[in-house]
Motif scaffolding. Sequence first.
Motif, mmCIF file in Angstrom:
data_model
loop_
_atom_site.group_PDB
_atom_site.id
_atom_site.type_symbol
_atom_site.label_atom_id
_atom_site.label_comp_id
_atom_site.label_asym_id
_atom_site.label_seq_id
_atom_site.Cartn_x
_atom_site.Cartn_y
_atom_site.Cartn_z
ATOM 1 N N SER A 99 0.739 -1.113 -0.086
ATOM 2 C CA SER A 99 -0.267 -0.311 -0.004
ATOM 3 C C SER A 99 0.761 1.319 -0.084
ATOM 4 O O SER A 99 0.355 2.391 -0.179
ATOM 5 C CB SER A 99 -1.461 0.268 0.705
ATOM 6 O OG SER A 99 0.005 0.140 3.004
ATOM 7 N N THR A 100 2.084 1.490 0.883
ATOM 8 C CA THR A 100 2.934 2.614 0.454
ATOM 9 C C THR A 100 3.832 2.455 -0.493
ATOM 10 O O THR A 100 3.708 3.673 -0.904
ATOM 11 C CB THR A 100 3.572 1.850 1.422
ATOM 12 O OG1 THR A 100 3.380 2.021 2.750
ATOM 13 C CG2 THR A 100 4.821 3.229 1.780
ATOM 14 N N ILE A 101 3.945 1.126 -1.792
ATOM 15 C CA ILE A 101 4.524 1.683 -2.617
ATOM 16 C C ILE A 101 2.997 2.699 -3.745
ATOM 17 O O ILE A 101 3.412 3.296 -4.939
ATOM 18 C CB ILE A 101 4.481 0.663 -3.230
ATOM 19 C CG1 ILE A 101 5.911 -0.042 -2.305
ATOM 20 C CG2 ILE A 101 4.850 0.332 -4.800
ATOM 21 C CD1 ILE A 101 6.464 -0.941 -3.156
ATOM 22 N N LEU A 102 1.749 1.731 -3.428
ATOM 23 C CA LEU A 102 0.735 1.972 -4.543
ATOM 24 C C LEU A 102 0.454 3.665 -4.031
ATOM 25 O O LEU A 102 -0.111 4.309 -4.730
ATOM 26 C CB LEU A 102 -0.304 1.236 -4.632
ATOM 27 C CG LEU A 102 -1.669 1.737 -4.871
ATOM 28 C CD1 LEU A 102 -1.391 2.137 -5.853
ATOM 29 C CD2 LEU A 102 -2.668 0.840 -4.375
ATOM 30 N N ALA A 103 0.255 4.075 -2.824
ATOM 31 C CA ALA A 103 -0.266 5.408 -2.793
ATOM 32 C C ALA A 103 1.542 6.461 -3.047
ATOM 33 O O ALA A 103 0.731 7.458 -3.535
ATOM 34 C CB ALA A 103 0.222 5.438 -1.254
ATOM 35 N N THR A 104 2.241 5.885 -3.070
ATOM 36 C CA THR A 104 3.591 6.640 -3.681
ATOM 37 C C THR A 104 3.285 6.637 -4.842
ATOM 38 O O THR A 104 3.475 8.221 -5.680
ATOM 39 C CB THR A 104 5.017 6.426 -2.903
ATOM 40 O OG1 THR A 104 4.551 6.365 -1.550
ATOM 41 C CG2 THR A 104 5.843 7.446 -3.429
ATOM 42 N N GLU A 105 3.178 6.075 -5.606
ATOM 43 C CA GLU A 105 2.715 6.483 -7.191
ATOM 44 C C GLU A 105 1.352 6.830 -7.515
ATOM 45 O O GLU A 105 2.068 7.635 -8.395
ATOM 46 C CB GLU A 105 2.689 3.955 -7.595
ATOM 47 C CG GLU A 105 4.148 3.966 -7.964
ATOM 48 C CD GLU A 105 5.449 4.589 -8.552
ATOM 49 O OE1 GLU A 105 5.028 4.776 -9.522
ATOM 50 O OE2 GLU A 105 6.353 4.111 -8.796
ATOM 51 N N LEU A 106 1.069 6.560 -6.520
ATOM 52 C CA LEU A 106 -0.869 7.151 -6.835
ATOM 53 C C LEU A 106 -0.538 8.763 -6.618
ATOM 54 O O LEU A 106 -0.725 10.123 -7.604
ATOM 55 C CB LEU A 106 -1.635 6.599 -5.865
ATOM 56 C CG LEU A 106 -2.622 5.832 -6.177
ATOM 57 C CD1 LEU A 106 -3.635 5.219 -5.458
ATOM 58 C CD2 LEU A 106 -2.835 5.952 -8.058
ATOM 59 N N HIS A 107 0.673 9.109 -5.874
ATOM 60 C CA HIS A 107 1.004 10.651 -5.153
ATOM 61 C C HIS A 107 1.360 11.369 -6.875
ATOM 62 O O HIS A 107 1.644 12.456 -6.823
ATOM 63 C CB HIS A 107 1.039 10.804 -3.826
ATOM 64 C CG HIS A 107 0.030 10.378 -2.604
ATOM 65 N ND1 HIS A 107 -1.036 10.955 -2.603
ATOM 66 C CD2 HIS A 107 0.547 10.048 -1.570
ATOM 67 C CE1 HIS A 107 -1.297 10.125 -1.563
ATOM 68 N NE2 HIS A 107 -0.579 9.475 -1.275
ATOM 69 N N ALA A 108 2.834 10.700 -7.006
ATOM 70 C CA ALA A 108 2.968 11.314 -7.999
ATOM 71 C C ALA A 108 2.628 11.447 -9.266
ATOM 72 O O ALA A 108 2.923 12.700 -9.737
ATOM 73 C CB ALA A 108 4.296 9.719 -7.761
ATOM 74 N N ARG A 109 1.604 10.340 -9.506
ATOM 75 C CA ARG A 109 1.415 10.501 -10.791
ATOM 76 C C ARG A 109 -0.119 11.641 -10.515
ATOM 77 O O ARG A 109 -0.843 12.457 -11.151
ATOM 78 C CB ARG A 109 0.820 9.527 -11.320
ATOM 79 C CG ARG A 109 1.403 8.812 -11.833
ATOM 80 C CD ARG A 109 1.153 6.848 -11.830
ATOM 81 N NE ARG A 109 1.883 5.614 -11.665
ATOM 82 C CZ ARG A 109 1.788 5.059 -12.909
ATOM 83 N NH1 ARG A 109 1.046 5.512 -14.258
ATOM 84 N NH2 ARG A 109 2.811 4.621 -12.893
#
Length: 186
Positions: free
Chosen positions: A69-79
């Motif tokens: 979830s941290t990896i997913l949230a980081t990617e969503l926040h970056a995009r």
Amino acid sequence: MDRGSQTSATGAPGTSSAPSTPNTPGALASFVRFAIFGGGVGLTSSAAVALLTAFLPFALANALVSVVSTILATELHARFTFASGPRPAGHGLLRCGLRHHLQSAGTAAAAFSVTTLAMLVLHAFASAPGLAVEQTVYLSASALAGVGRFLALRLYVFATAREQPAPVALDLHRVPTRRELLTTAS
């Protein structure tokens, strides 16, 4: 556009806090997106942990879901939340590099620490607080940690070259001119 060559709305590099591209959201839009994407990932993670505990011990399920979830949230926040620009070459599906993921994980760990500390302090002062008090303390600490995490991600982790202060270069081998010596002496 190269992140290092972004300019402000006035055309001068680094002179305004106005977004430099139409894709760069303002602070309020970023915060709303942060709450939506972060909250969505948080709710999904909660459900995933509950489902995985049928097959795995809780600690293992929680650790696995926390990493994903941290990896997913980081990617969503970056995009979407901070619109950090086009995907760099060589990253495959990921928009962020290892630095972004580690820094984001650090902010998540700090937020976890704030909520845990708040609950430990509550239980140190009240042996049996009611559910309403526990939830008030937890949600208040969580909101404070969330705002702190948002600021860290926006101002540091996903800051563009336009938003970061310019590095100061010192040339220790350069001999100052006479004019510079006279100016600093007076």
